[in-house]
Design a protein around this motif. Structure first.
Motif, short mmCIF file in Angstrom:
data_model
loop_
_atom_site.label_atom_id
_atom_site.label_comp_id
_atom_site.label_asym_id
_atom_site.label_seq_id
_atom_site.Cartn_x
_atom_site.Cartn_y
_atom_site.Cartn_z
N MET A 1 0.84 -1.20 0.00
CA MET A 1 0.00 0.00 0.00
C MET A 1 0.87 1.25 0.00
O MET A 1 0.56 2.23 -0.69
CB MET A 1 -0.94 0.01 1.21
CG MET A 1 -2.03 -1.03 1.18
SD MET A 1 -3.08 -0.86 -0.27
CE MET A 1 -2.64 -2.31 -1.19
N GLN A 2 1.95 1.23 0.76
CA GLN A 2 2.87 2.37 0.77
C GLN A 2 3.51 2.56 -0.60
O GLN A 2 3.69 3.69 -1.06
CB GLN A 2 3.96 2.16 1.82
CG GLN A 2 3.49 2.32 3.24
CD GLN A 2 4.62 2.10 4.23
OE1 GLN A 2 5.78 2.00 3.85
NE2 GLN A 2 4.27 2.01 5.50
N LEU A 3 3.84 1.45 -1.26
CA LEU A 3 4.43 1.53 -2.59
C LEU A 3 3.43 2.12 -3.58
O LEU A 3 3.78 2.96 -4.40
CB LEU A 3 4.87 0.14 -3.05
CG LEU A 3 5.59 0.04 -4.39
CD1 LEU A 3 6.93 0.76 -4.31
CD2 LEU A 3 5.77 -1.40 -4.78
N ALA A 4 2.17 1.71 -3.48
CA ALA A 4 1.15 2.19 -4.41
C ALA A 4 0.87 3.68 -4.22
O ALA A 4 0.58 4.39 -5.18
CB ALA A 4 -0.13 1.39 -4.22
N THR A 5 0.96 4.15 -2.97
CA THR A 5 0.71 5.56 -2.71
C THR A 5 2.00 6.38 -2.72
O THR A 5 2.00 7.54 -2.33
CB THR A 5 0.00 5.75 -1.36
OG1 THR A 5 0.81 5.19 -0.32
CG2 THR A 5 -1.36 5.08 -1.38
N GLN A 6 3.10 5.73 -3.12
CA GLN A 6 4.41 6.36 -3.23
C GLN A 6 4.90 6.95 -1.92
O GLN A 6 5.51 8.01 -1.89
CB GLN A 6 4.40 7.41 -4.35
CG GLN A 6 4.10 6.79 -5.69
CD GLN A 6 3.90 7.81 -6.78
OE1 GLN A 6 3.93 9.00 -6.54
NE2 GLN A 6 3.70 7.33 -7.99
N THR B 1 12.49 0.61 -0.97
CA THR B 1 11.75 -0.45 -1.67
C THR B 1 12.35 -1.83 -1.45
O THR B 1 11.69 -2.83 -1.73
CB THR B 1 11.69 -0.16 -3.18
OG1 THR B 1 13.01 -0.01 -3.67
CG2 THR B 1 10.88 1.10 -3.45
N SER B 2 13.55 -1.92 -0.92
CA SER B 2 14.14 -3.23 -0.66
C SER B 2 13.45 -3.94 0.49
O SER B 2 13.59 -5.16 0.65
CB SER B 2 15.63 -3.10 -0.39
OG SER B 2 15.85 -2.43 0.82
N GLN B 3 12.71 -3.20 1.31
CA GLN B 3 11.96 -3.82 2.40
C GLN B 3 10.96 -4.83 1.86
O GLN B 3 10.75 -5.88 2.45
CB GLN B 3 11.19 -2.76 3.20
CG GLN B 3 12.04 -1.89 4.06
CD GLN B 3 11.19 -0.83 4.75
OE1 GLN B 3 10.29 -0.27 4.15
NE2 GLN B 3 11.50 -0.57 6.00
N LEU B 4 10.35 -4.51 0.73
CA LEU B 4 9.36 -5.39 0.13
C LEU B 4 10.00 -6.73 -0.25
O LEU B 4 9.43 -7.79 0.01
CB LEU B 4 8.76 -4.71 -1.10
CG LEU B 4 7.42 -5.20 -1.60
CD1 LEU B 4 6.39 -5.22 -0.50
CD2 LEU B 4 6.95 -4.34 -2.74
#
Length: 64
Positions: free
Chosen positions: A30-35, A40-43
């Motif tokens: 969700m955080q990635l989608a809302t920028q 991003t390596s956490q994902l």
């Protein structure tokens, strides 16, 4: 999280860990989608941890 640490846990603890990781993955997506996600390596790390937990759960299931 290492696989050796996971192998020491029982199935109930592994299922709880899997549930927590899946919730964390959802939050990161969700955080990635809302920028809002800066690292991003956490994902990728969470995905790998989920795979480790599922692998250990399958190993325990196949031992029986």
């Amino acid at each position: 999280m290492k696989a050796s640490e996971l192998r020491d846990k029982d199935s109930a603890a592994l299922n709880k860990e899997l549930s927590d990781l899946l919730k964390a993955q959802f939050g990161l997506r969700m955080q990635l989608a809302t920028q809002q996600l800066s690292n991003t390596s956490q994902l990728q790390n969470v995905r790998r941890d989920i795979a480790r937990v599922r692998t250990v759960l399958n190993e325990k299931a196949n031992q029986k």
